[in-house]
Design an enzyme around this catalytic site. Structure first.
Site, PDB file in Angstrom:
ATOM      1  N   GLY A   1       0.883  -1.083   0.050  1.00 32.30           N
ATOM      2  CA  GLY A   1       0.335   0.134   0.240  1.00 32.30           C
ATOM      3  C   GLY A   1       0.520   1.298  -0.197  1.00 32.30           C
ATOM      4  N   ASP A   2       2.035   1.368   0.975  1.00 34.23           N
ATOM      5  CA  ASP A   2       2.969   2.422   1.048  1.00 34.23           C
ATOM      6  C   ASP A   2       3.771   1.957  -0.623  1.00 34.23           C
ATOM      7  OD1 ASP A   2       2.668   2.735   3.521  1.00 34.23           O
ATOM      8  OD2 ASP A   2       4.049   0.731   4.013  1.00 34.23           O
TER       9      ASP A   2
END
Length: 341
Positions: free
Chosen positions: A295-296
């Site tokens: 996600g990052d």
């Protein structure tokens, strides 16, 4: 266009202690997969236990720092990005500094003399991850550091800001300072829902920041938790994304855009009363190493194009490319050069 210092992140710099564990380990420490939580007393022995594992890896992490590093990697322009957060004056802190500088990020850490650098246990089972953060020094960030002229200069210079929701537990006043600056100067302010516990237990701080946020990132679990907390009575990710995008704004310069990832399912983008879905790059299961940092990395890839004023479609493609690279490696790491076109 001058890219130096164009993107600034603030967050919790943590050293990831990553190891493949088993179901029994998860049970022992009461850990759910695909979750992110703050460490409690009962979790503290697990750091030692993981450090003793033969497959343990130490990787500089922390959600915002990961995203900023990935954006920096995608941009390939030294010093295009900056980052602030608090570390300890210790071995882990030195590692972090070395790692971030090597990544080309202009880091301005606050260094706490009396508290160790924060760590995050990354428990990997079958490629899925669970995060347990022991913030330590990361929890000691103070807005006084941000206000120092040499640090505020980074804020003045940046045109885009990214702060993960995790920072709401540490320094909401720092977030407010940057958010208000962005609104006053017509700059772009972006945040992440980050974790179900942020939406649930730091609801007030989140709601205070939200009017300033031009881009809201999150995943499907966080979006559904946000919906539940606000009594929306829907689990439909597209509908939730739309409702978040229509939340009142502090400044009318930009319309809010909500971007929700759903693992292997399409990315949902809500803007202007409409929802679009973008497919992700499929990856055969045997190529998946771990989802830590996926996600990052998506956010980092997305921001790398956003700061170049590329269309949303390109931003999403870059996000999908970056997360696809990261899930084929351990932690939020990447090869020397991106191959994104």
């Amino acid at each position: 266009m001058a890219y130096e210092g164009i993107l600034l992140g603030m967050g919790n710099p943590l050293l990831d202690i990553s190891a493949v564990v088993d179901e029994e380990f998860l049970k022992k420490y009461d850990i759910k997969l695909n979750n992110a939580i703050l460490a409690e007393e009962k979790h503290l022995p697990m750091y030692e236990e993981m450090a003793a594992k033969s497959n343990v890896e130490y990787i500089a992490g922390g959600a915002t720092q990961n995203s900023i590093k990935v954006a920096q990697w995608m941009l390939q322009i030294p010093g295009a990005t900056g980052y602030m957060g608090c570390i300890g004056k210790d071995k882990f802190g030195e590692e972090m500094k070395k790692n971030s500088k090597a990544a080309g990020v202009n880091v301005h850490y606050l260094e706490d003399e009396s508290t160790p650098t924060g760590t995050c246990a990354v428990c990997v089972v079958g490629g899925e991850r669970s995060l347990i953060a022991n913030l330590s020094a990361a929890n000691c960030y103070k807005s006084e550091h941000l206000k120092k002229p040499e640090n505020w200069a980074l804020v003045e210079k940046a045109k885009y800001f990214y702060i993960a929701g995790f920072f709401l537990t540490v320094s909401p006043d720092s977030i407010q300072l940057v958010a208000e600056h962005a609104a006053a100067k017509n700059k772009v302010f972006t945040m992440n829902l980050s974790a179900p516990f942020i939406c649930e237990f730091f609801k007030d701080a989140q709601v205070k920041a939200l009017p300033y946020v031009d881009f809201v990132f999150g995943n499907e679990t966080e979006a559904r938790t946000f919906s539940k907390v606000h009594g929306w009575e829907t689990d439909d990710v597209a509908e939730i994304a739309l409702k978040i995008s229509q939340w009142p704004k502090a400044s009318g310069t930009y319309k809010r855009i909500t971007v929700i990832t759903q693992g292997a399912d399409p990315v949902v983008v809500a803007e202007d009363g409409k929802v679009k879905q973008f497919p992700v790059i499929t990856l055969p299961k045997e190529k998946l190493v771990d989802t830590n940092g996926a996600g990052d990395a998506f956010v980092g890839g997305f921001l790398s194009q956003l700061v170049q004023e590329k269309p949303i479609e390109d931003c999403v493609k870059a996000g999908c490319y970056a997360s696809n690279v990261i899930i084929q490696r351990s932690g939020c790491t990447y090869p020397e050069k991106p191959e994104f076109k």
